[in-house]
Design an enzyme around this catalytic site. Structure first.
Site, PDB file in Angstrom:
ATOM      1  N   GLY A  81       0.773  -1.276   0.147  1.00  0.00           N
ATOM      2  CA  GLY A  81       0.198   0.031   0.006  1.00  0.00           C
ATOM      3  C   GLY A  81       0.811   1.339  -0.005  1.00  0.00           C
ATOM      4  O   GLY A  81       0.274   2.350  -0.424  1.00  0.00           O
ATOM      5  N   GLU A 129       3.589   4.157   5.960  1.00  0.00           N
ATOM      6  CA  GLU A 129       2.386   3.515   6.109  1.00  0.00           C
ATOM      7  C   GLU A 129       1.306   4.045   5.230  1.00  0.00           C
ATOM      8  O   GLU A 129       1.092   5.279   5.371  1.00  0.00           O
ATOM      9  CB  GLU A 129       1.970   2.799   7.665  1.00  0.00           C
ATOM     10  N   ASP A 130       0.372   3.226   4.470  1.00  0.00           N
ATOM     11  CA  ASP A 130      -0.622   4.135   3.899  1.00  0.00           C
ATOM     12  C   ASP A 130      -1.601   4.181   4.822  1.00  0.00           C
ATOM     13  O   ASP A 130      -2.426   5.263   4.787  1.00  0.00           O
ATOM     14  CB  ASP A 130      -1.087   3.110   2.730  1.00  0.00           C
ATOM     15  N   ASP A 180      -5.329   1.512  10.750  1.00  0.00           N
ATOM     16  CA  ASP A 180      -6.738   1.098  10.819  1.00  0.00           C
ATOM     17  C   ASP A 180      -6.812   0.529  12.567  1.00  0.00           C
ATOM     18  O   ASP A 180      -6.952   1.075  13.123  1.00  0.00           O
ATOM     19  CB  ASP A 180      -7.008  -0.142   9.807  1.00  0.00           C
ATOM     20  N   PHE A 226     -14.149   2.054   4.046  1.00  0.00           N
ATOM     21  CA  PHE A 226     -13.227   1.273   3.259  1.00  0.00           C
ATOM     22  C   PHE A 226     -12.710   1.924   2.004  1.00  0.00           C
ATOM     23  O   PHE A 226     -13.468   2.500   1.403  1.00  0.00           O
ATOM     24  CB  PHE A 226     -13.492  -0.257   2.947  1.00  0.00           C
ATOM     25  N   ASP A 257      -5.951  -0.791  -1.792  1.00  0.00           N
ATOM     26  CA  ASP A 257      -6.610  -1.760  -2.650  1.00  0.00           C
ATOM     27  C   ASP A 257      -7.716  -2.418  -1.930  1.00  0.00           C
ATOM     28  O   ASP A 257      -7.881  -2.258  -0.447  1.00  0.00           O
ATOM     29  CB  ASP A 257      -5.610  -2.819  -2.988  1.00  0.00           C
ATOM     30  N   ARG A 260      -5.284   0.263  -6.709  1.00  0.00           N
ATOM     31  CA  ARG A 260      -4.125   0.816  -6.267  1.00  0.00           C
ATOM     32  C   ARG A 260      -3.860   1.966  -7.009  1.00  0.00           C
ATOM     33  O   ARG A 260      -3.165   2.962  -6.902  1.00  0.00           O
ATOM     34  CB  ARG A 260      -3.180  -0.446  -6.195  1.00  0.00           C
TER      35      ARG A 260
HETATM   36  P1  IMP Z   1      -4.344  -2.643  10.658  1.00  0.00           P
HETATM   37  O1  IMP Z   1      -3.454  -3.750  11.022  1.00  0.00           O
HETATM   38  O2  IMP Z   1      -5.918  -3.134  10.857  1.00  0.00           O
HETATM   39  O3  IMP Z   1      -4.065  -1.044  11.303  1.00  0.00           O
HETATM   40  O4  IMP Z   1      -4.377  -2.703   8.887  1.00  0.00           O
HETATM   41  C1  IMP Z   1      -3.597  -2.143   8.334  1.00  0.00           C
HETATM   42  C2  IMP Z   1      -3.585  -2.649   6.956  1.00  0.00           C
HETATM   43  O5  IMP Z   1      -5.015  -2.896   6.546  1.00  0.00           O
HETATM   44  C3  IMP Z   1      -3.089  -1.365   6.034  1.00  0.00           C
HETATM   45  O6  IMP Z   1      -1.701  -1.583   5.675  1.00  0.00           O
HETATM   46  C4  IMP Z   1      -3.967  -1.904   4.548  1.00  0.00           C
HETATM   47  O7  IMP Z   1      -3.245  -2.691   3.795  1.00  0.00           O
HETATM   48  C5  IMP Z   1      -5.038  -2.576   5.343  1.00  0.00           C
HETATM   49  N1  IMP Z   1      -6.536  -1.378   5.464  1.00  0.00           N
HETATM   50  C6  IMP Z   1      -6.989  -1.162   6.357  1.00  0.00           C
HETATM   51  N2  IMP Z   1      -8.037  -0.461   6.278  1.00  0.00           N
HETATM   52  C7  IMP Z   1      -8.157  -0.184   4.798  1.00  0.00           C
HETATM   53  C8  IMP Z   1      -9.010   0.382   3.862  1.00  0.00           C
HETATM   54  O8  IMP Z   1      -9.603   1.547   4.205  1.00  0.00           O
HETATM   55  N3  IMP Z   1      -8.429   0.249   2.725  1.00  0.00           N
HETATM   56  C9  IMP Z   1      -7.545  -0.410   2.066  1.00  0.00           C
HETATM   57  N4  IMP Z   1      -6.669  -1.169   3.082  1.00  0.00           N
HETATM   58  C10 IMP Z   1      -6.915  -1.043   4.257  1.00  0.00           C
END
Ligand code: IMP
Length: 177
Positions: free
Chosen positions: A44, A99-100, A103, A152, A159, A165
């Protein structure tokens, strides 16, 4: 190719560019002359990283790791593994993780803990977007582009099942199926 879901622009390419420039100024102020290691989390962050470093006109290194979370695509399970990693020496370096999106925070918190054990001189986090409503573990974001709602998102590197992407804007997926 599945059906075309409805996309609505949430953050335009111009707003992204303005945020990147603001973050560049902050990163420059803190890292100029330090030869930092910018570590992107794949896939991402590739577009954000490319835009960021093109404006950072001082010596630095770039590397990427690929992490995977077990479980379904939209949910982080918290059990993370490093699928492709880390070939750079972290010990003693000024490391900035790129990081993108943060979440639940599980992915980045796992990775920051992993890096901390390798004894970097400093360790900070730069995230383009933050979805704080979904946080499960606390994450300190040192450089942040946007706080985003609990939707989302796709585009600008983000993606859904490896699609979208390439979109230049960050969009909300209206038809989440
Ligand atoms: P976390 O571990 O829940 O913080 O998730 C992080 C990863 O989940 C990110 O690096 C993304 O790859 C994916 N992710 C979380 N939310 C989204 C979203 O809204 N769109 C796309 N990818 C997401």
């Amino acid at each position: 190719m599945g059906p075309q879901p409805e996309l609505r622009i949430l953050i335009t390419r111009d707003e992204i560019a303005a945020a990147v420039s603001r973050l560049v100024a902050e990163v420059k102020r803190d890292y100029q002359g330090k030869f930092p290691l910018l570590l992107g989390i794949l896939k991402g962050s590739f577009m954000f990283m490319a835009d960021l470093i093109r404006q950072l006109d001082f010596p630095l290194e770039v590397d990427f790791v690929r992490l995977s979370s077990y479980g379904s695509k939209k949910e982080s399970s918290g059990r993370i593994k490093i699928v492709q990693g880390l070939y750079s020496e972290v010990k003693g370096r000024d490391v900035l993780v790129v990081e993108d999106i943060v979440d639940t925070g599980l992915t980045v918190s796992f990775f920051m803990d992993y890096l901390r054990k390798k004894k970097p001189a400093s360790l900070k986090l730069c995230a383009l977007t933050d979805k704080p409503s979904r946080r499960q573990v606390p994450v300190a974001i040192d450089y942040l582009g946007f706080t985003v709602p609990n939707r989302f998102l796709v585009g600008y590197g983000l993606d859904l099942n490896d699609r979208f992407r390439n979109l230049p804007d960050i969009c909300v997926l209206e038809d989440e199926g």
